[in-house]
Design an enzyme around this catalytic site. Structure first.
Site, mmCIF file in Angstrom:
data_model
loop_
_atom_site.group_PDB
_atom_site.id
_atom_site.type_symbol
_atom_site.label_atom_id
_atom_site.label_comp_id
_atom_site.label_asym_id
_atom_site.label_seq_id
_atom_site.Cartn_x
_atom_site.Cartn_y
_atom_site.Cartn_z
ATOM 1 N N HIS A 80 0.843 -1.195 0.000
ATOM 2 C CA HIS A 80 0.000 0.000 0.000
ATOM 3 C C HIS A 80 0.879 1.246 0.000
ATOM 4 C CE1 HIS A 80 -2.958 2.993 1.288
ATOM 5 N NE2 HIS A 80 -2.187 3.281 2.317
ATOM 6 N N ASP A 109 6.936 23.102 -25.144
ATOM 7 C CA ASP A 109 6.829 21.725 -24.649
ATOM 8 C C ASP A 109 7.848 21.591 -23.531
ATOM 9 O OD1 ASP A 109 6.710 18.750 -24.471
ATOM 10 O OD2 ASP A 109 5.531 18.970 -26.297
ATOM 11 N N TRP A 145 7.469 -0.611 3.945
ATOM 12 C CA TRP A 145 8.027 0.014 2.734
ATOM 13 C C TRP A 145 9.436 0.540 2.978
ATOM 14 C CZ3 TRP A 145 9.384 5.109 1.245
ATOM 15 C CH2 TRP A 145 9.249 6.078 2.255
ATOM 16 N N SER A 172 13.050 6.614 -13.390
ATOM 17 C CA SER A 172 11.946 7.409 -13.938
ATOM 18 C C SER A 172 11.862 8.774 -13.255
ATOM 19 C CB SER A 172 10.642 6.643 -13.761
ATOM 20 O OG SER A 172 9.544 7.511 -13.848
ATOM 21 N N SER A 173 11.947 8.773 -11.922
ATOM 22 C CA SER A 173 11.830 10.041 -11.188
ATOM 23 C C SER A 173 12.967 10.984 -11.519
ATOM 24 C CB SER A 173 11.868 9.793 -9.683
ATOM 25 O OG SER A 173 10.714 9.145 -9.274
ATOM 26 N N HIS A 256 13.439 11.546 4.175
ATOM 27 C CA HIS A 256 12.832 12.794 4.615
ATOM 28 C C HIS A 256 12.631 13.794 3.503
ATOM 29 C CE1 HIS A 256 10.648 14.921 7.518
ATOM 30 N NE2 HIS A 256 11.117 15.982 6.921
ATOM 31 N N GLU A 258 12.098 13.028 0.637
ATOM 32 C CA GLU A 258 10.999 12.407 -0.111
ATOM 33 C C GLU A 258 9.635 12.908 0.371
ATOM 34 O OE1 GLU A 258 10.631 10.568 -2.699
ATOM 35 O OE2 GLU A 258 8.592 9.816 -2.453
ATOM 36 N N TYR A 260 8.961 15.758 1.517
ATOM 37 C CA TYR A 260 8.746 17.112 0.976
ATOM 38 C C TYR A 260 8.544 17.075 -0.517
ATOM 39 C CZ TYR A 260 9.629 18.588 5.606
ATOM 40 O OH TYR A 260 9.517 18.731 6.958
ATOM 41 N N SER A 271 -1.231 27.334 -3.702
ATOM 42 C CA SER A 271 -0.868 28.742 -3.891
ATOM 43 C C SER A 271 -1.385 29.295 -5.213
ATOM 44 C CB SER A 271 0.657 28.900 -3.840
ATOM 45 O OG SER A 271 1.154 28.402 -2.630
ATOM 46 N N HIS A 305 15.071 12.095 12.768
ATOM 47 C CA HIS A 305 13.887 12.152 13.634
ATOM 48 C C HIS A 305 12.939 10.981 13.348
ATOM 49 C CE1 HIS A 305 11.814 14.985 10.527
ATOM 50 N NE2 HIS A 305 11.482 13.740 10.283
ATOM 51 N N HIS A 306 13.221 10.221 12.277
ATOM 52 C CA HIS A 306 12.434 9.012 12.032
ATOM 53 C C HIS A 306 12.921 7.841 12.879
ATOM 54 C CE1 HIS A 306 10.280 10.557 8.458
ATOM 55 N NE2 HIS A 306 11.338 11.311 8.351
ATOM 56 N N THR A 331 7.114 26.640 7.252
ATOM 57 C CA THR A 331 5.787 26.099 6.976
ATOM 58 C C THR A 331 4.724 27.037 7.522
ATOM 59 O OG1 THR A 331 6.792 23.929 7.242
ATOM 60 C CG2 THR A 331 4.405 23.995 7.067
ATOM 61 N N LYS A 334 4.093 29.826 5.215
ATOM 62 C CA LYS A 334 3.198 29.465 4.116
ATOM 63 C C LYS A 334 1.740 29.502 4.559
ATOM 64 C CE LYS A 334 5.811 26.853 0.917
ATOM 65 N NZ LYS A 334 5.295 27.720 -0.088
ATOM 66 N N ARG A 453 1.492 0.137 15.181
ATOM 67 C CA ARG A 453 1.134 0.111 13.757
ATOM 68 C C ARG A 453 1.590 -1.206 13.145
ATOM 69 N NH1 ARG A 453 5.799 3.865 10.989
ATOM 70 N NH2 ARG A 453 4.672 3.282 9.107
#
Lengths: 539, 291
Positions: A80, A109, A145, A172-173, A256, A258, A260, A271, A305-306, A331, A334, A453
């Protein structure tokens, strides 16, 4: 070359449209076609990943084991996440970038159209390979994951397929990101200076930089897993002088930034939408740009922090705690700027605006729970509980996904030439927003009460909130079928959209007809400050 | 129109791309084959080679098409800039790939090994799990994985290899100057020298690997030292091989009269790539061999 003649022919038919048939989509170099492919692929993966979430919530509907094996349950949580992150959210944003960035900056283009085709066409192959692991005798990956060793190294025959699928998604990315950077830096119409660019373009420029910086690090991390598994290395084996925790450091150095990568483009979409429906220019445009850049910079120095509970020197815990909290500052800039944009605005509440408003409120809830998790001693309690699950689903579902959905409603008339049904759109909005909170809000309480979890069964004390959460989950899943119907209906017909579409919309994409012609801005447009979304910026 | 014949006021946008889907099929065959091979299936290796062959065909076809369009004059300066940006950011992504492995080396040396040796708050690991393990570098870990080994001395072949790569950086620059001054013969000669140095580097490196495996007892299985040593130098060697092949292609193209003194992005891209593998080697020489 054998296809010289073909190349020549194509150069002769001047104003040609799309080719016919299926091959149009396989061979296309057109940014709008490729954007459509990305978006449809992301929608398909959203449904596949969503179906897995339904299995998870069905199993968790009641305590005890009812529907699936624990092993399969673990495969569902792992898949998932992989499908939603790499298959749904990231491709959806690349699809939005493909469609909108060239039109927003007045480019004919994308900068590298052939590579653009390849960036997309790797993805279906990668995901067929990833999903096929579920049907292998050993089953798919089940260690989460994040692929932490040593657990992930115990995956069966599917392991190498998962690793290579991740490699292909990374390729690809990276190609997609290179294309977006080259397009933004090299293809802007004369007069479209950097600080005149729409904020969606800015957020994507910074996101693309993050992608190129961290996807190769993920590739390195999973390559080390592969060699540890098959070629005798001991990167993550303490007996050989390695360390499983080292994987976590390398992984989260990717992981991390990722997160963002998955939220900055949503900031960009919001925005664009809020100024349109508040009929006011974006408040604090340059502050928004600098805040985005600051968030991107900080994302590189907060990864640990993870893993506060994994064992780290005290100095590390403190550094990563404070660095993480600092992210609340840009943040906050924003969020306050979005609110200030609406202040005394002449607001209307069409579906894109509703989703944008829900984004501002619900993403902020996810931001605050993130701030709670940043506090080391508190995180020792929250870590690996449903509180974390609630946190990242608030930022990813009501953040990233709501941002994507808002963008889809906002630009769908430009893509299809038709207005979607505002009545159905509003039903979709209220249904989604209510159900998503029923789904995820109780998970905060479950986590604070100690429910771990990634587990198929739980103590009976958690039964009520899990049942509520599952009911919310089924309702939210059903609501997204309505989204599919609305998109299908709008693509087929409906009230004709004007070029401007929205009364308050500004920016180059609203100067071309709806649907946008197959080729736009082959001759660069003239940039007129008063017609830009950020027209009050004097430069 | 963008696709009218050579028209330098418009950005050239091709309208069909046949090669990407070929590339996707090739890459998929390659990795599915490799995964099957790792799982011990016999046909995997054939599928992998088939995939590699398809990717090679794709590269020839794709680059051939681009070269053809370039020669026909479809590309203006803006297109050239896009290619340059693409190459620069691609090299940056490669830098970050190597950063992951350098990061693993630094983390293992600076933190993991000392901790296993009892330093810091993780002292119990040393007292209970790996009693008496002494933190030294190089190491194959407390379990002495892969058995005793010796390291490759830095100021021997690796130093020679450093000089070879540095010299090759010089010769490729000489080739660039020759190209800019339209001295075609010198261009080919300097390129040939660069190619020769590149392949000679690989020859020595393969000799070093054989020496390490056969005489020094140093293998990929020699704990964290063997892992970081072979993965870093191995990925670098793959990049040198790729770079040397690219240089060879550029050399043959130069002999066929490709590239003008004004317009030779293909040459420059390869030169940039070559300098990149050169710089990575300097990092390797310092952090893997010397220190």
């Amino acid at each position: 070359m054998s296809n010289t003649a073909a190349v020549q022919e194509h150069h002769d038919d001047a104003h040609h449209g799309p080719a016919k048939g299926l091959m149009r989509w396989v061979f296309t170099t057109n940014h709008k076609d490729i954007g459509t492919l990305y978006l449809l692929f992301a929608l398909l993966m959203f449904l596949v990943g969503g179906f897995m979430a339904m299995i998870i919530r069905a199993e968790l509907f009641q305590p005890g084991l009812q529907l699936v094996d624990p092993e399969f349950f673990n495969q569902m949580t792992t898949m998932h996440a992989l499908v939603m992150i790499f298959g749904a959210v990231m491709p959806a944003f690349v699809g939005l970038a493909n469609w909108m960035v060239p039109m927003m900056i007045g480019a004919p283009d994308m900068a590298l159209p052939r590579m653009n085709n390849w960036s997309f066409w790797i993805l279906p192959f990668a995901f067929v390979m990833l999903l096929s692991t579920l049907f292998m005798p050993s089953g798919g990956p089940a260690g989460g994951w994040t692929l932490y060793p040593p657990l992930s190294l115990q995956t069966g025959n599917s392991f190498a397929f998962v690793i290579f699928a991740i490699h292909m998604m990374g390729i690809s990315s990276i190609m997609g990101a290179i294309n977006i950077i080259a397009t933004i830096l090299n293809m802007r119409a004369p007069g479209m200076t950097l600080l005149r660019m729409p904020l969606f373009v800015w957020t994507w420029l910074i996101t693309a930089f993050l992608l190129i910086a961290v996807m190769p690090v993920l590739a390195g991390a999973v390559t080390m897993l592969l060699t540890d598994r098959f070629f005798d290395t001991s990167f993550f084996n303490a007996a050989g002088g390695g360390d499983p925790v080292m994987f976590q450091h390398i992984f989260w150095f990717f992981g991390h930034p990722e997160v963002y990568i998955m939220i900055l483009p949503a900031f960009g979409v919001i925005s664009e939408i809020i100024p349109t429906f508040a009929r006011k220019p974006l408040f604090g445009y340059s502050a928004m740009v600098y805040a985005t850049a600051s968030i991107a910079f900080l994302s590189f120095i907060v990864w640990a922090h993870h893993m506060f509970t994994v064992g780290m020197p005290l100095g590390g815990e403190l550094f990563f705690m404070y660095a993480t909290m600092v992210i609340a500052v840009p943040t906050g800039v924003k969020v306050f700027n979005w609110v200030s944009t609406m202040w005394r605005g002449s607001m209307t509440f069409e579906t894109p605006m509703l989703f944008a408003l829900a984004f501002v409120i619900l993403f902020t809830i996810g931001g605050f729970s993130g701030l709670m998790l940043a506090i080391v001693p508190a995180d020792f309690q929250y870590h690996d509980t449903y509180f974390v699950v609630a946190h990242f689903h608030y930022v990813l579902v009501t953040g990233a996904i709501f941002g994507i959905i808002a963008g889809v409603y906002y630009w769908l008339p430009k893509w299809t030439g038709h207005m979607y049904s505002e009545r159905l759109g509003k039903i979709h909005f209220w249904w989604s927003t209510i159900s998503v909170n029923v789904l995820f809000f109780p998970q905060h309480y479950l986590g604070l009460a100690g429910m771990p979890r990634r587990i198929p069964d739980y103590a009976v004390q958690f039964a009520d909130y899990n049942m509520i959460s599952s009911i919310g989950g089924f309702a939210f899943g059903l609501a997204q079928l309505l989204l599919v119907y609305i998109v299908w209906q709008t693509a087929r017909g409906g009230q004709k959209a004007t070029a401007q579409v929205w009364e308050g919309a500004k920016g180059l994409e609203w100067t071309v007809p709806s649907p946008a012609p197959y080729h736009t801005f082959e001759d660069p447009p003239v940039i007129d400050d008063s017609k830009l979304a950020h027209g009050d910026v004097a430069h | 129109m963008a696709h009218a014949k050579p028209d330098h006021n418009h950005y050239y946008v091709p309208h069909h791309a046949h090669w990407p889907i070929v590339g996707s099929i090739g890459v998929t065959a390659l990795v599915v084959g490799a995964a099957n091979m790792m799982n011990g299936s016999d046909f995997g290796v054939y599928l992998m080679y088939a995939g590699i062959a398809i990717v090679v065909v794709m590269l020839f076809g794709w680059f051939g098409e681009v070269i053809h369009e370039s020669v026909q004059g479809f590309y203006n300066r803006q297109v050239d800039t896009s290619f340059r940006m693409g190459m620069i950011w691609f090299i940056f992504s490669e830098v970050m790939f190597f950063a992951a492995f350098f990061g693993a080396l630094f983390y293992a040396r600076a933190l993991v090994v000392p901790w296993l040796g009892g330093e810091g708050s993780g002292a119990m690991t040393n007292a209970v799990l790996w009693q008496g393990f002494e933190a030294v570098w190089p190491t194959n870990g407390p379990a002495n994985l892969g058995g005793e080994f010796q390291t490759v001395p830095a100021f021997d072949v690796p130093l020679v290899n450093t000089l070879i790569l540095l010299t090759s950086g010089l010769t490729v620059t000489m080739a660039h100057w020759a190209l800019k001054k339209a001295q075609r013969k010198a261009l080919v000669l300097w390129l040939a020298a660069t190619v020769a140095l590149g392949f000679y580097f690989m020859y020595l490196q393969i000799g070093e690997y054989a020496h390490a495996y056969n005489e020094l007892g140093l293998t990929l299985g020699s704990g964290i030292y063997g892992s970081t040593f072979f993965m870093l130098t191995g990925f670098h060697g793959m990049h040198v091989t790729l770079g040397a092949i690219m240089l060879t292609v550029i050399m043959f193209r130069s002999m066929k009269g490709h590239f003008s003194d004004e317009n030779h992005f293909g040459f420059e891209a390869v030169a940039w790539y070559w300098h990149f593998v050169d710089v990575v080697w300097l990092g390797l020489f310092l952090f893997v061999y010397v220190l």
